[in-house]
Design a protein around this motif. Structure first.
Motif: not given
Length: 294
Positions: A254-265
């Motif tokens: 779940e943290l990886g999914r959140r990080l994927a959304k917050e990193l611009p690219n």
């Protein structure tokens, strides 16, 4: 015993480790002095620099399945972070993600790697993220494998490491067959290791002061002000590939999914694995790396 034998057997407390032995014999693994400390560094191959950063309790041995295949297209630089592997383990050092990122950047300077792609697992991923925040012009690509990223879901062992007697207790833990059997039953990654691989890790952890150093690193994983680190994640512009094991209980997907959304690219790939896919399923991780870095 000649100087070569001393250098390769030091980490194992007198026991040879074949992986490091072979790398030293061919000249790929050497000691590098930087900022008053000694680091074990592997350099292999030629091409665009690619820096590999291991997690807590790990070392360059974590990348044993990937170093040589990746060196066919890149100049691979795998580092024993301060407090790990064959690197020094000073008691009074700053083992925070920010401090380790400064050291990695300094080693890149020393080795002539002006820009590099960074591959980090767990704690190593946090270091890669911090380096990309502080020196964005030095980072070509980011590959984050079950990377530390947010303060949520901090593992219980982080709290245990803060106990006053934690370093002493860690140094006195027995590392025999019973311990190995217990660990295999409760940690999926260890469960898939062969006897030879597990013996190598036990040999590394047996080095004097190594277990106390792991405790010091664990204490420093969570920064004093996590909000500062987390808020700057959105500033990272380097293309990022996130590889996450869905079964990870340390840094949940779940943290990886959140990080994927917050990193611009960023792009996220989920695998049927735990916390260390680079060891659990390297045959799946390698083509993902090759495609992304190409």
């Amino acid at each position: 015993m000649n100087p070569f034998e001393l250098s390769v057997s030091w980490i194992a407390g007198g026991r040879r480790t074949p992986f490091r032995d072979a790398l030293r014999r061919e000249g790929s693994l050497r000691d590098v002095k930087f900022d008053g400390h000694r680091y074990g560094v592997v350099e292999l191959g030629s091409g665009p620099p690619l820096v590999l950063l291991h997690g807590v309790g790990g070392s360059i041995y974590d990348w044993r399945h990937l170093i040589r295949p990746l060196s066919e297209s890149h100049r691979v630089i795998a580092i024993d972070l301060l407090g790990a592997g064959e690197s020094d383990m000073p008691e009074d050092a700053d083992y925070s993600v920010a401090a380790q990122a400064r050291r990695v950047k300094g080693l890149m300077d020393l080795l002539g790697a002006e820009r590099a792609s960074l591959v980090g697992n767990s704690y190593g991923g946090g270091i890669a993220l911090r380096l990309a925040q502080d020196w964005p012009d030095r980072v070509d690509h980011l590959v984050l494998i079950n990377s530390v990223c947010y303060v949520e879901h901090v593992p219980a062992y982080v709290t245990l490491a803060r106990a006053p007697c934690a370093e002493w207790a860690a140094e006195t833990v027995p590392l025999g067959k019973v311990t190995r059997w217990v660990l295999r039953g409760c940690i999926p990654t260890i469960g898939i290791l062969s006897e030879e691989e597990l013996d190598t890790y036990i040999a590394e952890v047996r080095a004097p002061g190594r277990r106390a150093a792991i405790v010091r690193v664990v204490r420093a994983v969570v920064p004093p002000d996590p909000s500062e680190f987390e808020s700057r994640l959105k500033s990272i512009r380097a293309p990022a590939l996130l590889i996450w094991g869905r079964e990870d209980k340390t840094v949940p997907v779940e943290l990886g999914r959140r990080l994927a959304k917050e990193l611009p690219n960023a792009r996220l790939v989920e695998l049927d694995a735990g916390h260390v896919p680079n060891q659990e399923c390297p045959e799946k991780v390698l083509p993902l790396l090759e495609e992304f870095l190409r």
